[in-house]
Each structure stands twice: as C-alpha cells, then as structure tokens.
Write a protein that holds these residues in place. Structure first.
Motif, PDB file in Angstrom:
ATOM      1  N   LEU A   1      29.589  36.826  21.106  1.00 60.25           N
ATOM      2  CA  LEU A   1      30.541  38.122  21.660  1.00 60.25           C
ATOM      3  C   LEU A   1      31.817  38.115  21.470  1.00 60.25           C
ATOM      4  CD1 LEU A   1      28.016  39.945  23.808  1.00 60.25           C
ATOM      5  CD2 LEU A   1      28.619  40.877  21.638  1.00 60.25           C
ATOM      6  N   GLU A   2      32.306  36.762  22.391  1.00 59.06           N
ATOM      7  CA  GLU A   2      33.681  36.532  22.354  1.00 59.06           C
ATOM      8  C   GLU A   2      34.231  36.570  21.024  1.00 59.06           C
ATOM      9  OE1 GLU A   2      33.790  33.280  24.975  1.00 59.06           O
ATOM     10  OE2 GLU A   2      33.565  34.478  26.750  1.00 59.06           O
ATOM     11  N   THR A   3      33.645  35.965  20.050  1.00 56.78           N
ATOM     12  CA  THR A   3      34.262  35.843  18.701  1.00 56.78           C
ATOM     13  C   THR A   3      34.361  37.133  18.149  1.00 56.78           C
ATOM     14  OG1 THR A   3      32.901  33.647  18.494  1.00 56.78           O
ATOM     15  CG2 THR A   3      33.861  34.657  16.434  1.00 56.78           C
ATOM     16  N   ARG A   4      33.441  37.934  18.314  1.00 54.15           N
ATOM     17  CA  ARG A   4      33.436  39.185  17.615  1.00 54.15           C
ATOM     18  C   ARG A   4      34.509  40.105  18.143  1.00 54.15           C
ATOM     19  NH1 ARG A   4      27.854  42.038  17.576  1.00 54.15           N
ATOM     20  NH2 ARG A   4      29.174  43.821  16.373  1.00 54.15           N
TER      21      ARG A   4
ATOM     22  N   ASP B   1      18.182  28.342  33.051  1.00 54.72           N
ATOM     23  CA  ASP B   1      17.532  28.650  31.718  1.00 54.72           C
ATOM     24  C   ASP B   1      18.214  29.826  31.061  1.00 54.72           C
ATOM     25  OD1 ASP B   1      15.948  26.658  31.988  1.00 54.72           O
ATOM     26  OD2 ASP B   1      14.186  27.769  32.850  1.00 54.72           O
ATOM     27  N   GLU B   2      18.430  31.063  32.120  1.00 55.16           N
ATOM     28  CA  GLU B   2      19.169  32.126  31.751  1.00 55.16           C
ATOM     29  C   GLU B   2      20.637  31.839  31.174  1.00 55.16           C
ATOM     30  OE1 GLU B   2      18.055  35.821  31.407  1.00 55.16           O
ATOM     31  OE2 GLU B   2      16.158  34.401  31.434  1.00 55.16           O
ATOM     32  N   GLN B   3      21.206  30.971  31.904  1.00 58.43           N
ATOM     33  CA  GLN B   3      22.557  30.740  31.455  1.00 58.43           C
ATOM     34  C   GLN B   3      22.610  30.244  30.100  1.00 58.43           C
ATOM     35  OE1 GLN B   3      24.672  28.067  34.250  1.00 58.43           O
ATOM     36  NE2 GLN B   3      26.519  28.515  33.366  1.00 58.43           N
TER      37      GLN B   3
ATOM     38  N   PRO C   1      24.786  31.229  23.930  1.00 62.98           N
ATOM     39  CA  PRO C   1      24.919  31.569  22.611  1.00 62.98           C
ATOM     40  C   PRO C   1      25.667  32.957  22.199  1.00 62.98           C
ATOM     41  CG  PRO C   1      23.276  30.306  22.736  1.00 62.98           C
ATOM     42  CD  PRO C   1      23.513  30.857  24.098  1.00 62.98           C
ATOM     43  N   HIS C   2      24.937  33.708  22.847  1.00 66.45           N
ATOM     44  CA  HIS C   2      25.107  35.222  22.642  1.00 66.45           C
ATOM     45  C   HIS C   2      26.508  35.623  23.149  1.00 66.45           C
ATOM     46  CE1 HIS C   2      21.034  36.162  21.617  1.00 66.45           C
ATOM     47  NE2 HIS C   2      20.586  35.390  22.649  1.00 66.45           N
TER      48      HIS C   2
ATOM     49  N   ALA D   1      31.933  43.420  28.873  1.00 64.10           N
ATOM     50  CA  ALA D   1      32.246  43.602  30.270  1.00 64.10           C
ATOM     51  C   ALA D   1      30.939  43.218  31.120  1.00 64.10           C
ATOM     52  CB  ALA D   1      32.687  44.790  30.660  1.00 64.10           C
ATOM     53  N   ARG D   2      29.736  43.797  30.641  1.00 68.07           N
ATOM     54  CA  ARG D   2      28.591  43.666  31.387  1.00 68.07           C
ATOM     55  C   ARG D   2      28.262  42.250  31.273  1.00 68.07           C
ATOM     56  NH1 ARG D   2      27.070  48.492  28.448  1.00 68.07           N
ATOM     57  NH2 ARG D   2      26.262  47.344  26.410  1.00 68.07           N
ATOM     58  N   ILE D   3      28.469  41.377  30.235  1.00 66.19           N
ATOM     59  CA  ILE D   3      28.188  40.238  30.483  1.00 66.19           C
ATOM     60  C   ILE D   3      29.068  39.287  31.109  1.00 66.19           C
ATOM     61  CG2 ILE D   3      28.186  37.840  28.922  1.00 66.19           C
ATOM     62  CD1 ILE D   3      27.139  39.526  26.602  1.00 66.19           C
ATOM     63  N   ARG D   4      30.136  39.670  31.309  1.00 64.25           N
ATOM     64  CA  ARG D   4      31.340  38.951  32.200  1.00 64.25           C
ATOM     65  C   ARG D   4      30.599  39.220  33.797  1.00 64.25           C
ATOM     66  NH1 ARG D   4      35.796  40.924  29.289  1.00 64.25           N
ATOM     67  NH2 ARG D   4      35.710  42.322  30.478  1.00 64.25           N
ATOM     68  N   ALA D   5      30.098  40.422  33.868  1.00 64.30           N
ATOM     69  CA  ALA D   5      29.685  40.923  35.340  1.00 64.30           C
ATOM     70  C   ALA D   5      28.551  39.949  35.571  1.00 64.30           C
ATOM     71  CB  ALA D   5      29.416  42.155  35.261  1.00 64.30           C
ATOM     72  N   ARG D   6      27.684  39.919  34.718  1.00 65.01           N
ATOM     73  CA  ARG D   6      26.282  39.093  34.972  1.00 65.01           C
ATOM     74  C   ARG D   6      26.725  37.606  35.122  1.00 65.01           C
ATOM     75  NH1 ARG D   6      23.647  41.565  29.725  1.00 65.01           N
ATOM     76  NH2 ARG D   6      23.023  43.472  30.579  1.00 65.01           N
ATOM     77  N   LEU D   7      27.756  36.984  34.339  1.00 63.58           N
ATOM     78  CA  LEU D   7      27.981  35.547  34.712  1.00 63.58           C
ATOM     79  C   LEU D   7      28.750  35.405  35.975  1.00 63.58           C
ATOM     80  CD1 LEU D   7      29.129  34.830  31.241  1.00 63.58           C
ATOM     81  CD2 LEU D   7      27.147  33.889  32.124  1.00 63.58           C
ATOM     82  N   ALA D   8      29.451  36.323  36.410  1.00 60.27           N
ATOM     83  CA  ALA D   8      30.165  36.360  37.772  1.00 60.27           C
ATOM     84  C   ALA D   8      29.106  36.516  38.892  1.00 60.27           C
ATOM     85  CB  ALA D   8      31.167  37.501  37.971  1.00 60.27           C
ATOM     86  N   ALA D   9      28.312  37.195  38.635  1.00 64.91           N
ATOM     87  CA  ALA D   9      27.150  37.272  39.682  1.00 64.91           C
ATOM     88  C   ALA D   9      26.384  35.863  39.626  1.00 64.91           C
ATOM     89  CB  ALA D   9      26.037  38.555  39.278  1.00 64.91           C
TER      90      ALA D   9
END
Length: 144
Positions: A78-81, A66-68, A73-74, A113-121
């Motif tokens: 962010l990647e687009t920005r 659910d979190e993923q 979309p966020h 960078a924070r989002i990449r870290a969260r997705l890696a976790a």
C-alpha cells in the motif's frame, strides 16, 4: 560512667541472652506463625494469578506479532501504491506507472490511514505490555 556501666552489663549479660534468644524467638514465631502462613498463602495465590495473567498476555502478544507479520507485506504494498500515486516518477518508471482514478486514490488513502491507525494501536498495546512486564519483574524481585 553510665556508658561504661551499660557496656559491663551488656558483656555480662551476653551468655544469658544467648540462651534466652532462641526460646524467645520460638515463642514469637509460634504466635505469628498463623499470620505468616496466611501471608505465604496470599503470596502463593498472587503468584498463581500473575502467572495466569502472564500466560494470557503472552497469548495476546503472540497473536499481535502474527498479525503484524501478516500485515507488513500488505502495508508495504500500500505504501508503494500511495507513493506511486503521489510521486509517479519517483517510484515507478513512466511505462510501469500506476494510474489511479480519483475515487480509487481516495480509497487508497483511506485504507492507508486505517492501517496507520491499526499499527499505532498495536504499538500502544506493545508499550503497555512492556510496562506490565516491567512491573511484573519488579514485583517478582520484591517478593523474591
């Protein structure tokens, strides 16, 4: 000569062994039944524990999915920005190009960078869950 004698004794003894075998098995089973019952109780307790832990893990996995889904979309936005900032002409037309102040660009990079870290976790957690599920399946196969 000895092997022939052994074979004759074996053939002659088959009816006797056939009658004694069930009695011997019953005596042996009576002696080990308490231990066998204890083993069955331990296995049942372990299965209950495994089921409980599996249900807990299932809840965690559902929460992660659910979190993923919520974050996807966020992250795409962010990647687009970030892409628009790094290569202004590649993503947006010059009239639609986003202009960022230097401090805002750093903020976007930090959030990225924070989002990449969260997705890696999340990815590591999912890998760990997959390993646990494989071990659980292997244990269930062993215990039958």
């Amino acid at each position: 000569m000895v092997s022939r004698a052994k074979e004759l004794a074996r053939v002659a003894g088959r009816p006797v062994v056939a009658k004694l075998r069930p009695r011997i098995e019953n005596i042996a089973l009576d002696r080990i039944r308490p231990e066998l019952d204890a083993v069955h109780a331990d296995v049942a307790a372990l299965r209950r524990d495994v089921d409980r832990v599996t249900q807990e893990l299932d809840g965690h996995v559902k929460w992660l999915y659910d979190e993923q889904r919520r974050l996807a979309p966020h992250l795409a936005a962010l990647e687009t920005r970030v892409a628009a900032f790094e290569r202004p002409g590649a993503v947006a037309k010059p009239a639609d190009r986003l202009e960022y102040a230097p401090d805002e660009a750093g903020e976007v990079r930090a959030e990225h960078a924070r989002i990449r870290a969260r997705l890696a976790a999340i990815s590591k957690y999912e890998e760990r869950l997959a390993r646990l599920e494989e071990e659980l399946a292997a244990r269930r196969e062993v215990t039958g």
